[in-house]
Design a protein around this motif. Structure first.
Motif, PDB file in Angstrom:
ATOM      1  N   ILE A  68       0.836  -1.204   0.000  1.00  0.00           N
ATOM      2  CA  ILE A  68       0.000   0.000   0.000  1.00  0.00           C
ATOM      3  C   ILE A  68       0.867   1.248   0.000  1.00  0.00           C
ATOM      4  O   ILE A  68       0.612   2.209  -0.739  1.00  0.00           O
ATOM      5  N   GLY A  69       1.905   1.249   0.830  1.00  0.00           N
ATOM      6  CA  GLY A  69       2.783   2.408   0.900  1.00  0.00           C
ATOM      7  C   GLY A  69       3.504   2.660  -0.412  1.00  0.00           C
ATOM      8  O   GLY A  69       3.615   3.811  -0.863  1.00  0.00           O
ATOM      9  N   LEU A  70       3.990   1.593  -1.047  1.00  0.00           N
ATOM     10  CA  LEU A  70       4.681   1.745  -2.321  1.00  0.00           C
ATOM     11  C   LEU A  70       3.728   2.215  -3.418  1.00  0.00           C
ATOM     12  O   LEU A  70       4.090   3.047  -4.253  1.00  0.00           O
ATOM     13  N   LEU A  71       2.505   1.680  -3.409  1.00  0.00           N
ATOM     14  CA  LEU A  71       1.527   2.089  -4.413  1.00  0.00           C
ATOM     15  C   LEU A  71       1.204   3.572  -4.266  1.00  0.00           C
ATOM     16  O   LEU A  71       1.227   4.329  -5.247  1.00  0.00           O
ATOM     17  N   THR A  72       0.919   3.997  -3.059  1.00  0.00           N
ATOM     18  CA  THR A  72       0.571   5.400  -2.829  1.00  0.00           C
ATOM     19  C   THR A  72       1.749   6.309  -3.151  1.00  0.00           C
ATOM     20  O   THR A  72       1.593   7.352  -3.810  1.00  0.00           O
ATOM     21  N   GLY A  73       2.939   5.918  -2.709  1.00  0.00           N
ATOM     22  CA  GLY A  73       4.116   6.728  -2.969  1.00  0.00           C
ATOM     23  C   GLY A  73       4.436   6.840  -4.449  1.00  0.00           C
ATOM     24  O   GLY A  73       4.789   7.928  -4.939  1.00  0.00           O
ATOM     25  N   SER A  74       4.323   5.732  -5.176  1.00  0.00           N
ATOM     26  CA  SER A  74       4.613   5.774  -6.616  1.00  0.00           C
ATOM     27  C   SER A  74       3.576   6.607  -7.360  1.00  0.00           C
ATOM     28  O   SER A  74       3.904   7.300  -8.332  1.00  0.00           O
ATOM     29  N   ALA A  75       2.318   6.572  -6.911  1.00  0.00           N
ATOM     30  CA  ALA A  75       1.282   7.385  -7.550  1.00  0.00           C
ATOM     31  C   ALA A  75       1.523   8.874  -7.303  1.00  0.00           C
ATOM     32  O   ALA A  75       1.332   9.706  -8.201  1.00  0.00           O
ATOM     33  N   VAL A  76       1.952   9.223  -6.089  1.00  0.00           N
ATOM     34  CA  VAL A  76       2.283  10.621  -5.792  1.00  0.00           C
ATOM     35  C   VAL A  76       3.467  11.070  -6.641  1.00  0.00           C
ATOM     36  O   VAL A  76       3.477  12.178  -7.199  1.00  0.00           O
ATOM     37  N   ALA A  77       4.478  10.205  -6.762  1.00  0.00           N
ATOM     38  CA  ALA A  77       5.640  10.529  -7.593  1.00  0.00           C
ATOM     39  C   ALA A  77       5.232  10.703  -9.054  1.00  0.00           C
ATOM     40  O   ALA A  77       5.727  11.604  -9.754  1.00  0.00           O
ATOM     41  N   ALA A  78       4.320   9.838  -9.536  1.00  0.00           N
ATOM     42  CA  ALA A  78       3.841   9.951 -10.912  1.00  0.00           C
ATOM     43  C   ALA A  78       3.122  11.282 -11.127  1.00  0.00           C
ATOM     44  O   ALA A  78       3.277  11.920 -12.181  1.00  0.00           O
ATOM     45  N   MET A  79       2.353  11.722 -10.134  1.00  0.00           N
ATOM     46  CA  MET A  79       1.692  13.022 -10.232  1.00  0.00           C
ATOM     47  C   MET A  79       2.723  14.145 -10.308  1.00  0.00           C
ATOM     48  O   MET A  79       2.568  15.098 -11.086  1.00  0.00           O
TER      49      MET A  79
END
Length: 223
Positions: free
Chosen positions: A111-122
Motif C-alpha cells: 500500500i505504501g509503495l503504491l501510494t508513494g509511486s502514484a504521488v511521484a507519478a503526479m
C-alpha cells in the motif's frame, strides 16, 4: 504483418483448446449465484475503489505511452524515429522498475509503495505539463518507472478479502482495462482542441490522483 501473425497464433491456440479437453473447476458445495457474488462485491468499498483505480490507472498508462512520441517531437524538435527512442527508454525503465519494486516489497508495504509511486507519478506529470524541453522529456520517461508497480498491486489489494467471490472480482478488475480506451480518447480530444499536447497530460494527472485515493482507502481498511 505482426498483427496478422498474432491473429494466426491466437487462431492456433483457439483450435488447440477446441480439440483438447480442458480441465474445469469442480463446483464446490456452498457456491453461490454470480448475482449474489456481484451484490457482495458492490457492497465492498475497497473493491469498488480498486476497480475504479484500475480503470483510471490503465487510462493513465496507455495515455502516457500513446502520446510520448508526439510530446518528445514537439518539445525537443526531433523526428518520429528519435522520439521513439524515448518511448523505448520508458518501456525499459518500466521493466527495470518492476524488479526494483519487487525487491522493495521486502521492506515496505504494498500500500505504501503504491501510494508513494502514484504521488511521484503526479509530480512528474506536473513537470511534463509545466516545464517542457529536456526536463519535461525526462519527467515523462520517469513516469513509466512509477507505473510499473501499479497494475498488479491494485489488483492484489482490490481482491483482498473477497473470499469465494475472488474469481468474479478478478474479472471485474480485468474489465477495468477499458479505461485505456476511454481516458486515452479524452486525452486526445484535449490535445486536439487545445492545440497543446502538454495540456492533455492533465488526464493522467487526475488518473494518478484516483490511485492515490485508493491507496489511502486500502491503508485505512487495513488499520
Amino acid at each position: 504483418g505482426p498483427y496478422v501473425g498474432v491473429a494466426l497464433l491466437l487462431l492456433v491456440i483457439w483450435l488447440v483448446m477446441l480439440v483438447r479437453k480442458m480441465p474445469t473447476a469442480a463446483k464446490r458445495e456452498g457456491d453461490t449465484h454470480w448475482l449474489v457474488s456481484l451484490r457482495r462485491l458492490l457492497q465492498n468499498r475497497n473493491y469498488r475503489w480498486g476497480v475504479t483505480a484500475q480503470f483510471f490507472y490503465v487510462g493513465a498508462q496507455i495515455g502516457v505511452w500513446s502520446y510520448t512520441i508526439r510530446y518528445i517531437m514537439q518539445e525537443l524538435g526531433v523526428n518520429e524515429s528519435q522520439g521513439a527512442n524515448y518511448y523505448l527508454g520508458a518501456l525499459a525503465l518500466f521493466m527495470v522498475s518492476r524488479f526494483a519494486f519487487t525487491g522493495l516489497l521486502k521492506y515496505f508495504s504494498a500500500i505504501g509503495l503504491l501510494t508513494g509511486s502514484a504521488v511521484a507519478a503526479m509530480f512528474f506529470t506536473l513537470i511534463v505539463i509545466g516545464s517542457g524541453g529536456y526536463v519535461g522529456a525526462i519527467a515523462l520517461v520517469a513516469i513509466s518507472g512509477c507505473m510499473s508497480l501499479m497494475f498488479p498491486t491494485i489488483f492484489g489489494l482490490a481482491v483482498r478479502g473477497t473470499g469465494d467471490d475472488r474469481k468474479l472480482a478478478g474479472s471485474g478488475l480485468i474489465m477495468a482495462i477499458l479505461g485505456g480506451a476511454v481516458m486515452t480518447a479524452i486525452q486526445g480530444q484535449i490535445s486536439d482542441y487545445s492545440g497543446r499536447i502538454e495540456l492533455s497530460f492533465v488526464v493522467p494527472l487526475l488518473c494518478f490522483f484516483v490511485v492515490v485515493i485508493f491507496g489511502l482507502i486500502s491503508k485505512k481498511q487495513v488499520s
